[in-house]
Design a protein around this motif. Sequence first.
Motif, PDB file in Angstrom:
ATOM      1  N   HIS A  91       0.802  -1.233   0.000  1.00 22.24           N
ATOM      2  CA  HIS A  91       0.000   0.000   0.000  1.00 22.24           C
ATOM      3  C   HIS A  91       0.830   1.276   0.000  1.00 22.24           C
ATOM      4  O   HIS A  91       0.251   2.374   0.063  1.00 22.24           O
ATOM      5  CB  HIS A  91      -0.944  -0.006   1.201  1.00 22.24           C
ATOM      6  N   GLY A  92       2.153   1.160  -0.075  1.00 16.24           N
ATOM      7  CA  GLY A  92       2.955   2.360  -0.196  1.00 16.24           C
ATOM      8  C   GLY A  92       4.285   2.247   0.520  1.00 16.24           C
ATOM      9  O   GLY A  92       4.597   1.259   1.183  1.00 16.24           O
ATOM     10  N   VAL A  93       5.080   3.294   0.355  1.00 24.26           N
ATOM     11  CA  VAL A  93       6.435   3.372   0.903  1.00 24.26           C
ATOM     12  C   VAL A  93       6.545   4.654   1.720  1.00 24.26           C
ATOM     13  O   VAL A  93       5.999   5.693   1.338  1.00 24.26           O
ATOM     14  CB  VAL A  93       7.487   3.373  -0.229  1.00 24.26           C
ATOM     15  N   VAL A  94       7.249   4.560   2.845  1.00 32.18           N
ATOM     16  CA  VAL A  94       7.497   5.736   3.690  1.00 32.18           C
ATOM     17  C   VAL A  94       8.991   6.021   3.693  1.00 32.18           C
ATOM     18  O   VAL A  94       9.805   5.109   3.901  1.00 32.18           O
ATOM     19  CB  VAL A  94       7.004   5.506   5.129  1.00 32.18           C
ATOM     20  N   VAL A  95       9.348   7.283   3.465  1.00 35.18           N
ATOM     21  CA  VAL A  95      10.757   7.693   3.533  1.00 35.18           C
ATOM     22  C   VAL A  95      10.871   8.875   4.486  1.00 35.18           C
ATOM     23  O   VAL A  95       9.932   9.664   4.632  1.00 35.18           O
ATOM     24  CB  VAL A  95      11.292   8.091   2.138  1.00 35.18           C
ATOM     25  N   PRO A  96      12.019   9.020   5.154  1.00 33.99           N
ATOM     26  CA  PRO A  96      12.219  10.204   5.997  1.00 33.99           C
ATOM     27  C   PRO A  96      12.363  11.459   5.143  1.00 33.99           C
ATOM     28  O   PRO A  96      12.731  11.394   3.964  1.00 33.99           O
ATOM     29  CB  PRO A  96      13.529   9.900   6.750  1.00 33.99           C
ATOM     30  N   GLU A  97      12.078  12.588   5.757  1.00 30.61           N
ATOM     31  CA  GLU A  97      12.165  13.850   5.030  1.00 30.61           C
ATOM     32  C   GLU A  97      13.614  14.247   4.773  1.00 30.61           C
ATOM     33  O   GLU A  97      13.923  14.882   3.776  1.00 30.61           O
ATOM     34  CB  GLU A  97      11.453  14.942   5.838  1.00 30.61           C
ATOM     35  N   ARG A  98      14.521  13.884   5.690  1.00 31.63           N
ATOM     36  CA  ARG A  98      15.924  14.300   5.577  1.00 31.63           C
ATOM     37  C   ARG A  98      16.838  13.089   5.447  1.00 31.63           C
ATOM     38  O   ARG A  98      16.542  12.020   5.937  1.00 31.63           O
ATOM     39  CB  ARG A  98      16.342  15.116   6.809  1.00 31.63           C
ATOM     40  N   ARG A  99      17.970  13.347   4.789  1.00 33.90           N
ATOM     41  CA  ARG A  99      19.014  12.332   4.625  1.00 33.90           C
ATOM     42  C   ARG A  99      18.459  11.019   4.078  1.00 33.90           C
ATOM     43  O   ARG A  99      18.751   9.934   4.588  1.00 33.90           O
ATOM     44  CB  ARG A  99      19.756  12.100   5.956  1.00 33.90           C
ATOM     45  N   ALA A 100      17.664  11.133   3.042  1.00 34.53           N
ATOM     46  CA  ALA A 100      17.066   9.944   2.426  1.00 34.53           C
ATOM     47  C   ALA A 100      16.758  10.248   0.974  1.00 34.53           C
ATOM     48  O   ALA A 100      16.604  11.403   0.568  1.00 34.53           O
ATOM     49  CB  ALA A 100      15.792   9.539   3.161  1.00 34.53           C
ATOM     50  N   ALA A 101      16.689   9.185   0.177  1.00 39.83           N
ATOM     51  CA  ALA A 101      16.344   9.340  -1.237  1.00 39.83           C
ATOM     52  C   ALA A 101      14.901   9.811  -1.378  1.00 39.83           C
ATOM     53  O   ALA A 101      14.032   9.443  -0.589  1.00 39.83           O
ATOM     54  CB  ALA A 101      16.526   8.003  -1.962  1.00 39.83           C
ATOM     55  N   GLY A 102      14.680  10.648  -2.376  1.00 34.08           N
ATOM     56  CA  GLY A 102      13.334  11.106  -2.692  1.00 34.08           C
ATOM     57  C   GLY A 102      12.939  10.660  -4.082  1.00 34.08           C
ATOM     58  O   GLY A 102      13.717  10.005  -4.800  1.00 34.08           O
ATOM     59  N   MET A 103      11.726  11.014  -4.473  1.00 38.66           N
ATOM     60  CA  MET A 103      11.211  10.593  -5.776  1.00 38.66           C
ATOM     61  C   MET A 103      11.743  11.506  -6.879  1.00 38.66           C
ATOM     62  O   MET A 103      11.067  12.405  -7.366  1.00 38.66           O
ATOM     63  CB  MET A 103       9.684  10.582  -5.760  1.00 38.66           C
ATOM     64  N   THR A 104      12.991  11.253  -7.234  1.00 39.68           N
ATOM     65  CA  THR A 104      13.631  11.970  -8.325  1.00 39.68           C
ATOM     66  C   THR A 104      13.310  11.277  -9.650  1.00 39.68           C
ATOM     67  O   THR A 104      12.641  10.238  -9.691  1.00 39.68           O
ATOM     68  CB  THR A 104      15.149  11.988  -8.122  1.00 39.68           C
ATOM     69  N   ALA A 105      13.838  11.849 -10.730  1.00 35.52           N
ATOM     70  CA  ALA A 105      13.643  11.228 -12.041  1.00 35.52           C
ATOM     71  C   ALA A 105      14.264   9.829 -12.063  1.00 35.52           C
ATOM     72  O   ALA A 105      13.719   8.907 -12.676  1.00 35.52           O
ATOM     73  CB  ALA A 105      14.267  12.097 -13.126  1.00 35.52           C
TER      74      ALA A 105
ATOM     75  N   ALA B 253       5.390   4.010  -9.887  1.00 35.36           N
ATOM     76  CA  ALA B 253       5.260   5.139  -8.956  1.00 35.36           C
ATOM     77  C   ALA B 253       4.006   5.954  -9.240  1.00 35.36           C
ATOM     78  O   ALA B 253       3.551   6.708  -8.374  1.00 35.36           O
ATOM     79  CB  ALA B 253       6.492   6.039  -9.042  1.00 35.36           C
ATOM     80  N   ALA B 254       3.426   5.780 -10.419  1.00 27.96           N
ATOM     81  CA  ALA B 254       2.202   6.519 -10.730  1.00 27.96           C
ATOM     82  C   ALA B 254       1.008   5.981  -9.948  1.00 27.96           C
ATOM     83  O   ALA B 254       0.019   6.694  -9.771  1.00 27.96           O
ATOM     84  CB  ALA B 254       1.917   6.438 -12.229  1.00 27.96           C
ATOM     85  N   ARG B 255       1.084   4.740  -9.458  1.00 25.79           N
ATOM     86  CA  ARG B 255      -0.052   4.161  -8.738  1.00 25.79           C
ATOM     87  C   ARG B 255       0.294   3.678  -7.332  1.00 25.79           C
ATOM     88  O   ARG B 255      -0.582   3.210  -6.599  1.00 25.79           O
ATOM     89  CB  ARG B 255      -0.639   2.989  -9.534  1.00 25.79           C
ATOM     90  N   THR B 256       1.555   3.772  -6.942  1.00 27.94           N
ATOM     91  CA  THR B 256       1.978   3.374  -5.599  1.00 27.94           C
ATOM     92  C   THR B 256       2.460   4.606  -4.853  1.00 27.94           C
ATOM     93  O   THR B 256       3.494   5.184  -5.217  1.00 27.94           O
ATOM     94  CB  THR B 256       3.100   2.322  -5.661  1.00 27.94           C
ATOM     95  N   PRO B 257       1.755   5.044  -3.822  1.00 24.24           N
ATOM     96  CA  PRO B 257       2.125   6.297  -3.153  1.00 24.24           C
ATOM     97  C   PRO B 257       3.405   6.174  -2.334  1.00 24.24           C
ATOM     98  O   PRO B 257       3.710   5.116  -1.775  1.00 24.24           O
ATOM     99  CB  PRO B 257       0.921   6.580  -2.251  1.00 24.24           C
ATOM    100  N   VAL B 258       4.137   7.260  -2.295  1.00 28.52           N
ATOM    101  CA  VAL B 258       5.302   7.387  -1.425  1.00 28.52           C
ATOM    102  C   VAL B 258       4.998   8.496  -0.425  1.00 28.52           C
ATOM    103  O   VAL B 258       4.652   9.618  -0.811  1.00 28.52           O
ATOM    104  CB  VAL B 258       6.575   7.722  -2.229  1.00 28.52           C
ATOM    105  N   ALA B 259       5.092   8.168   0.857  1.00 28.55           N
ATOM    106  CA  ALA B 259       4.819   9.137   1.919  1.00 28.55           C
ATOM    107  C   ALA B 259       6.134   9.609   2.511  1.00 28.55           C
ATOM    108  O   ALA B 259       7.131   8.873   2.534  1.00 28.55           O
ATOM    109  CB  ALA B 259       3.948   8.501   3.005  1.00 28.55           C
ATOM    110  N   ARG B 260       6.123  10.837   2.993  1.00 31.46           N
ATOM    111  CA  ARG B 260       7.330  11.390   3.597  1.00 31.46           C
ATOM    112  C   ARG B 260       7.042  11.730   5.051  1.00 31.46           C
ATOM    113  O   ARG B 260       6.069  12.430   5.357  1.00 31.46           O
ATOM    114  CB  ARG B 260       7.789  12.628   2.833  1.00 31.46           C
ATOM    115  N   ALA B 261       7.901  11.240   5.947  1.00 32.90           N
ATOM    116  CA  ALA B 261       7.720  11.448   7.384  1.00 32.90           C
ATOM    117  C   ALA B 261       8.758  12.431   7.894  1.00 32.90           C
ATOM    118  O   ALA B 261       9.954  12.304   7.593  1.00 32.90           O
ATOM    119  CB  ALA B 261       7.852  10.131   8.135  1.00 32.90           C
ATOM    120  N   THR B 262       8.310  13.412   8.671  1.00 35.79           N
ATOM    121  CA  THR B 262       9.245  14.351   9.280  1.00 35.79           C
ATOM    122  C   THR B 262      10.196  13.626  10.215  1.00 35.79           C
ATOM    123  O   THR B 262      11.384  13.914  10.275  1.00 35.79           O
ATOM    124  CB  THR B 262       8.471  15.431  10.048  1.00 35.79           C
TER     125      THR B 262
END
Length: 312
Positions: A190-204, A214-223
Amino acid sequence: MAANNRRMSGKKGAQVGSGGQRRRGLEGKGPTPPAEMRKGHAKQRAAQAKARRAQGRQPQRRGGKGTSELVVGRNPVVEALREGVPANTLYVQQFIDNDERVREALQLAADRGGINLMEAPRPELDRMTNGLNHQGLVLQVPPYEYAHPEDLVAAAHDDDQDPLIVALDGVTDPRNLGAVVRSVSAFGGHGVVVPERRAAGMTAGAWKTSAGTAARTPVARATNLTRALEAYKKAGLVVVGLAADGEAELGELDALQGPVVIVVGSEGKGLSRLVGETCDFRVRIPMPGGAESLNAGVAAGIVLYEAARRRS
């Protein structure tokens, strides 16, 4: 003497006074107001601008947006367009040599629709890319809109399913993030959680590795990832951390059949101390071949497969 006094008295009739202005002038104007309250002062303008921004800012329920990104160079631009990486503008240098890659980029952008085609002089593209070798093609990728960690649980409940979520701790390679997104999509997560800092983000790069999932699987960002995991525990999810020295083997873990968060650390350092202490279970993947560790994408794929198998 009397005549003398008359000469000193001046003209006859009432004399015109100051109306109290001299007296009020002596009273002063009070203490000097702070710079933020002085009309026209630079600090007042800055304070007013800050207040306007605060008034227009809505409380964030979502995870917020990332930053826009530029894909630079003919081959990278063509590959990004082939893989369906979101884009809003394709910049093409004026008087560019119209080779096969340029023609393909233009055709892909036109076929997809919704991508603005902008012609720009070389100095402008040099400025945009900070002097990188853009070869006359620059693709602008819009900011990714991250979900909130709570949204992933809500989406699972909306489908009457137990949440299956992957959280990444200290994973900094966007390609690993893209591979995890692809595995989550493949095995019904149902999705992926990444930290807001010092972590990979949804780049190209992450978009390309996800192969469009990635168009149908949400990525959430946690502070704060630890607090996000604690919130998941309060919501009834079991937090399972992958560790080479985990107390249990993957095949022994019955928790994968229910609501679960799988936490994957970086290949070199593994789970951070606080995240490891937050986990309900620390699980190891048996590796008869003797490999010391697996990268995040491979490790997540193995555990997700096991979870999908048990849930089927």
